[in-house]
Scaffold this active site. Structure first.
Site, mmCIF file in Angstrom:
data_model
loop_
_atom_site.group_PDB
_atom_site.id
_atom_site.type_symbol
_atom_site.label_atom_id
_atom_site.label_comp_id
_atom_site.label_asym_id
_atom_site.label_seq_id
_atom_site.Cartn_x
_atom_site.Cartn_y
_atom_site.Cartn_z
ATOM 1 N N SER A 22 0.931 -1.195 -0.079
ATOM 2 C CA SER A 22 -0.021 -0.160 -0.152
ATOM 3 C C SER A 22 0.791 1.172 0.113
ATOM 4 O O SER A 22 0.602 2.180 -0.707
ATOM 5 C CB SER A 22 -0.796 -0.149 1.107
ATOM 6 N N GLU A 29 -3.215 7.828 3.929
ATOM 7 C CA GLU A 29 -3.543 6.653 4.658
ATOM 8 C C GLU A 29 -4.382 6.513 5.683
ATOM 9 O O GLU A 29 -5.365 6.314 6.039
ATOM 10 C CB GLU A 29 -2.362 5.721 4.872
ATOM 11 N N ASP A 40 6.310 3.196 6.777
ATOM 12 C CA ASP A 40 6.212 2.334 5.481
ATOM 13 C C ASP A 40 6.687 3.268 4.622
ATOM 14 O O ASP A 40 7.383 3.010 3.457
ATOM 15 C CB ASP A 40 4.875 2.076 5.261
HETATM 16 C C1 GLA Z 1 2.004 -1.073 9.509
HETATM 17 C C2 GLA Z 1 1.979 0.444 9.866
HETATM 18 C C3 GLA Z 1 3.293 1.078 10.139
HETATM 19 C C4 GLA Z 1 3.897 0.381 11.381
HETATM 20 C C5 GLA Z 1 3.927 -1.115 11.406
HETATM 21 C C6 GLA Z 1 4.145 -1.597 12.806
HETATM 22 O O1 GLA Z 1 3.021 -1.691 8.734
HETATM 23 O O2 GLA Z 1 1.499 0.831 8.311
HETATM 24 O O3 GLA Z 1 3.228 2.517 10.213
HETATM 25 O O4 GLA Z 1 3.045 0.931 12.305
HETATM 26 O O5 GLA Z 1 2.590 -1.482 11.115
HETATM 27 O O6 GLA Z 1 5.533 -1.511 12.978
#
Ligand code: GLA
Length: 409
Positions: free
Chosen positions: A145, A177, A189
């Site tokens: 995503s 998001e 991410d």
């Molecule tokens: C998902 C969220 C991130 C982070 C991880 C856990 O990937 O998108 O922002 O919080 O979980 O570390």
């Protein structure tokens, strides 16, 4: 995925785009040149360590990987955006003046969310046609995503010549998001996807988004991701609930210790953690314990990376998994099984669930020479137990989202 494979993937994608969207008997090269075809390569990400620390303003070590989303497209001089996903074999069309959340087509919301943020912030964009393809598994914890969000952001920045800093791209995609898709994720991410660098990992402090590249030469080792094929949709999981529990804990602790400087769980050190055990509800204590000890594990990992001590780094990964399993409670039977099995196998340094949890993948560091035996043993055992074959994804660290220019499309 090497340069040649990337190049071939774009050739195929561009041919597909041509067949799909270019009318009449125009010459392909002329059409692409005239319209200014834009090709974007956007990677997935791995998180070496530092899980559920981003929204707690803590630390992590993450980066982009050499598995990608591919985007090809150009302006269409209308108000419409027309998207075809080759990966999902699905299409969508919407007007830029009427961007609404789509309850039925989940993937389009990542694209709509990004466009919505850019428009809200005053960036001038017009309609376009794009084709998207991917070799990143969806819902597997490798951030397909965020890869799509940052990829689409880069695409419109290139197409409409928008001047914007990389960090602002990250922030806008993150807002997309949070505000549009409805997952209150942190910055990890989008940051990894945008800032990745070949052969390096990123040590990132979420308090101020300061970062440092650490060389991580995998040499005779590999990053092996194992997808449990347990799909999860973050909006419907406990992810947002964990965030709330952390915020509640911060407020409670600041009151108890009468310290206004405690603004996030990352303002709590190991000493204070020990004092808190009997003072706050057990569940909240466990959440706090995970975050505080995880930040500490990131610091240790940074040290081991600089020393090139993969053995010790691997052990810290196993410890992180236990913390996510018993204290943060975001693991599942399948993820625990994978990590437990890996901990028994020769050639495995360490492993842990990666990303939000509640399904998806584990990340592990393994010896290249043992890869066949590792995948055979784990693959067979997992199939026997859960009646599903896990996917094994070997990866290397990659540069972040970028435009590629091909003279010979
Ligand atoms: C998902 C969220 C991130 C982070 C991880 C856990 O990937 O998108 O922002 O919080 O979980 O570390």
């Amino acid at each position: 995925m090497g340069k040649l494979e990337i190049c071939n993937s774009f050739k195929k994608l561009n041919n597909f785009f041509f067949k799909m969207f270019v009318e009449g008997n125009q010459n392909k090269e002329d059409a692409f040149k005239k319209k200014g075809l834009v090709n974007i390569l956007s990677p997935g990400r791995v998180n070496i360590i530092g899980e559920h620390t981003d929204y707690n303003l803590g630390l992590s070590i993450n980066t982009a990987i050499n598995k990608y989303i591919f985007i090809a497209g150009y302006e269409n001089e209308t108000d419409y955006v027309e998207v075809f996903s080759r990966y999902l074999n699905d299409s969508n069309k919407f007007s830029l003046s009427d961007i609404k959340f789509d309850k039925n087509t989940h993937w389009i919301n990542y694209i709509k969310g990004v466009l919505n943020e850019y428009i809200k912030h005053g960036y001038k964009i017009g309609g376009f046609n794009i084709v998207v393809d991917s070799n990143l598994p969806i819902g597997a914890g490798v951030s397909s995503s965020a890869s799509l969000e940052v990829g689409v952001a880069k695409f419109i920045e290139e197409l409409f010549n928008l001047k914007i800093n990389k960090i602002d791209t990250v922030k806008l995609c993150n807002s997309a998001e949070n505000n549009f898709v409805g997952v209150n994720c942190g910055f990890m991410d989008q940051f990894s996807v945008a800032y990745g660098k070949e052969n390096y990992v990123i040590y990132l402090n979420f308090k101020d988004l300061s970062y440092e590249y650490i060389p991580f030469d995998l040499e005779d080792n590999l990053i092996l991701i194992i997808n449990s094929k347990e799909e999860r949709n973050l909006v419907n999981t406990e992810y947002n609930k964990r965030r709330k529990e952390c915020n509640d804990a911060v407020q409670l602790i600041a009151k108890i210790v009468k310290n206004k400087n405690i603004k996030s769980l990352s303002d709590i050190g190991l000493d204070l953690l020990n004092e808190l055990e009997d003072k706050i509800p057990e569940k909240l204590f466990k959440r706090v314990k995970h975050v505080v000890t995880e930040n500490n594990r990131v610091l240790l990992s940074k040290e081991y990376l600089f020393k090139g001590d993969i053995e010790k780094l691997g052990k810290v990964l196993f410890e992180s998994h236990n913390s996510l399993r018993y204290d943060y409670e975001v693991s599942t039977e399948r993820l625990d099984y994978l990590v437990d099995e890996m901990s028994e196998i020769k050639g495995v340094y360490g492993g842990r669930l990666m990303g939000a949890g509640f399904g998806g993948s584990i990340i592990s560091i393994v010896k290249k020479s043992e890869i066949d035996s590792i995948t055979n043993i784990v693959g067979e055992k997992f199939l026997k137990k859960f009646n599903v074959s896990p996917d094994f994804i070997e990866c290397l660290f990659s540069d972040g989202t970028r435009r590629l220019r091909f003279k010979d499309i």
